[in-house]
Design a protein around this motif. Sequence first.
Motif, short mmCIF file in Angstrom:
data_model
loop_
_atom_site.label_atom_id
_atom_site.label_comp_id
_atom_site.label_asym_id
_atom_site.label_seq_id
_atom_site.Cartn_x
_atom_site.Cartn_y
_atom_site.Cartn_z
N PRO A 167 -26.22 3.95 3.09
CA PRO A 167 -25.68 4.74 1.98
C PRO A 167 -25.42 6.20 2.34
O PRO A 167 -24.38 6.76 1.95
N LYS A 168 -26.33 6.83 3.10
CA LYS A 168 -26.14 8.24 3.42
C LYS A 168 -24.93 8.44 4.33
O LYS A 168 -24.16 9.39 4.15
N LEU A 169 -24.76 7.55 5.29
CA LEU A 169 -23.62 7.66 6.21
C LEU A 169 -22.31 7.39 5.47
O LEU A 169 -21.31 8.09 5.69
N ALA A 170 -22.31 6.39 4.60
CA ALA A 170 -21.11 6.09 3.83
C ALA A 170 -20.73 7.27 2.94
O ALA A 170 -19.55 7.65 2.84
N ALA A 171 -21.73 7.88 2.30
CA ALA A 171 -21.47 9.03 1.44
C ALA A 171 -20.95 10.22 2.24
O ALA A 171 -20.06 10.95 1.78
N LEU A 172 -21.49 10.41 3.45
CA LEU A 172 -21.04 11.51 4.29
C LEU A 172 -19.58 11.34 4.68
O LEU A 172 -18.77 12.28 4.57
N MET A 173 -19.21 10.14 5.13
CA MET A 173 -17.81 9.88 5.48
C MET A 173 -16.91 10.02 4.26
O MET A 173 -15.81 10.60 4.34
N ARG A 174 -17.38 9.52 3.13
CA ARG A 174 -16.59 9.62 1.89
C ARG A 174 -16.32 11.08 1.54
O ARG A 174 -15.18 11.45 1.23
N ASP A 175 -17.35 11.90 1.59
CA ASP A 175 -17.20 13.31 1.20
C ASP A 175 -16.22 14.04 2.12
O ASP A 175 -15.38 14.82 1.66
N TYR A 176 -16.30 13.78 3.42
CA TYR A 176 -15.40 14.46 4.36
C TYR A 176 -13.96 13.97 4.19
O TYR A 176 -13.01 14.76 4.28
N LEU A 177 -13.78 12.69 3.93
CA LEU A 177 -12.43 12.17 3.73
C LEU A 177 -11.82 12.69 2.43
O LEU A 177 -10.63 13.02 2.38
N ILE A 178 -12.63 12.76 1.38
CA ILE A 178 -12.13 13.32 0.12
C ILE A 178 -11.74 14.78 0.31
O ILE A 178 -10.69 15.23 -0.18
N ALA A 179 -12.56 15.52 1.05
CA ALA A 179 -12.25 16.93 1.31
C ALA A 179 -10.95 17.07 2.10
O ALA A 179 -10.25 18.08 1.98
N ALA A 180 -10.63 16.04 2.91
CA ALA A 180 -9.39 16.06 3.69
C ALA A 180 -8.19 15.57 2.88
O ALA A 180 -7.07 15.52 3.40
N GLY A 181 -8.44 15.18 1.63
CA GLY A 181 -7.34 14.80 0.75
C GLY A 181 -7.12 13.31 0.60
O GLY A 181 -6.10 12.88 0.03
N TYR A 182 -8.05 12.49 1.08
CA TYR A 182 -7.89 11.04 0.99
C TYR A 182 -8.71 10.46 -0.16
O TYR A 182 -9.85 10.86 -0.38
N ALA A 183 -8.14 9.50 -0.86
CA ALA A 183 -8.91 8.71 -1.80
C ALA A 183 -9.76 7.72 -1.01
O ALA A 183 -9.39 7.32 0.10
N THR A 184 -10.92 7.35 -1.54
CA THR A 184 -11.81 6.45 -0.80
C THR A 184 -12.36 5.35 -1.71
O THR A 184 -12.37 5.48 -2.94
N GLN A 185 -12.81 4.29 -1.06
CA GLN A 185 -13.53 3.21 -1.72
C GLN A 185 -14.61 2.76 -0.75
O GLN A 185 -14.37 2.69 0.45
N CYS A 186 -15.80 2.45 -1.25
CA CYS A 186 -16.91 2.07 -0.38
C CYS A 186 -17.40 0.66 -0.69
O CYS A 186 -17.52 0.27 -1.86
N LEU A 187 -17.69 -0.10 0.36
CA LEU A 187 -18.33 -1.40 0.26
C LEU A 187 -19.49 -1.43 1.24
O LEU A 187 -19.46 -0.74 2.26
N MET A 208 0.83 -1.18 0.00
CA MET A 208 0.00 0.00 0.00
C MET A 208 0.88 1.25 0.00
O MET A 208 2.03 1.20 0.40
N THR A 209 0.32 2.37 -0.44
CA THR A 209 1.04 3.64 -0.48
C THR A 209 0.14 4.75 0.02
O THR A 209 -1.02 4.52 0.38
N ASP A 210 0.68 5.98 0.02
CA ASP A 210 -0.13 7.12 0.42
C ASP A 210 -1.28 7.36 -0.55
O ASP A 210 -2.23 8.08 -0.22
N ASP A 211 -1.21 6.77 -1.76
CA ASP A 211 -2.29 6.92 -2.74
C ASP A 211 -3.36 5.85 -2.56
O ASP A 211 -4.40 5.92 -3.22
N SER A 212 -3.10 4.85 -1.72
CA SER A 212 -4.10 3.81 -1.48
C SER A 212 -5.33 4.43 -0.82
O SER A 212 -5.22 5.36 -0.03
N PRO A 213 -6.52 3.92 -1.13
CA PRO A 213 -7.73 4.54 -0.60
C PRO A 213 -8.02 4.15 0.85
O PRO A 213 -7.54 3.14 1.36
#
Length: 227
Positions: A14-34, A1-6
């Motif tokens: 779905p709403k909670l997953a999307a909320l966490m995803r949006d905040y993490l992306i805003a913080a500069g992290y790539a994300t993946q959801c299951l 894994m690297t710093d580019d790994s999600p």
Amino acid sequence: MTDDSPILIVEDEPKLAALMRDYLIAAGYATQCLDNGLQVVPAVRVSEPRLILLDLMLPGRDGLQVCQELRSFSAVPIIMITARVEEVDRLLGLDLGADDYICKPFSPREVVARVKAILRRSPQLLNSAPKRLLIDEEQYLASFDGIALDLTPLELRLLSTLARSPGRVFSRDQLLDRIYSDHRVVTDRTVDSHIRNLRRKLEQACPGEQPIESLYGVGYRFQLADG
């Protein structure tokens, strides 16, 4: 894994997953959801994420079972997410190998803060010491200061577990949970034997240096000098 790994978000709301995803992306992290517990282990075996946010209650397979299996082959940081107050004591002990937990309801800002804290505390091995210790868990290869280490698969899992969380103290029971995927019944002194063999091989590769430290009555930790 690297710093580019999600960051892998495992959440069936779905709403909670999307909320966490949006905040993490805003913080500069790539994300993946299951959204299903059965999807997690196969996904991590294919491509290990940087960190996993793992909900406790999931369809298919619950988060505790998923966490336990992940720890049989991976040291990826795991933050458990739970709405079940009765599970908090168990999670506090982190007996299954989770690195932290968050109780619902929570602020998404808290999630981002916890993720940052875990990643600061557990820098990725290949990034933190690229010239000293290298481990390829898929091919069961390891080297220390450019010298190949002749490790058994069990020794490699043990070294990887310790080295991916530098400075963290692991008890013998925690290490047993990680190195024996079939959860066979063995004594905690079995870990001592494997540690002795591992130390001997590291000493052969780099005489005079021993990165595996023992804490009497507690367990073991990995501390690697700067190279």
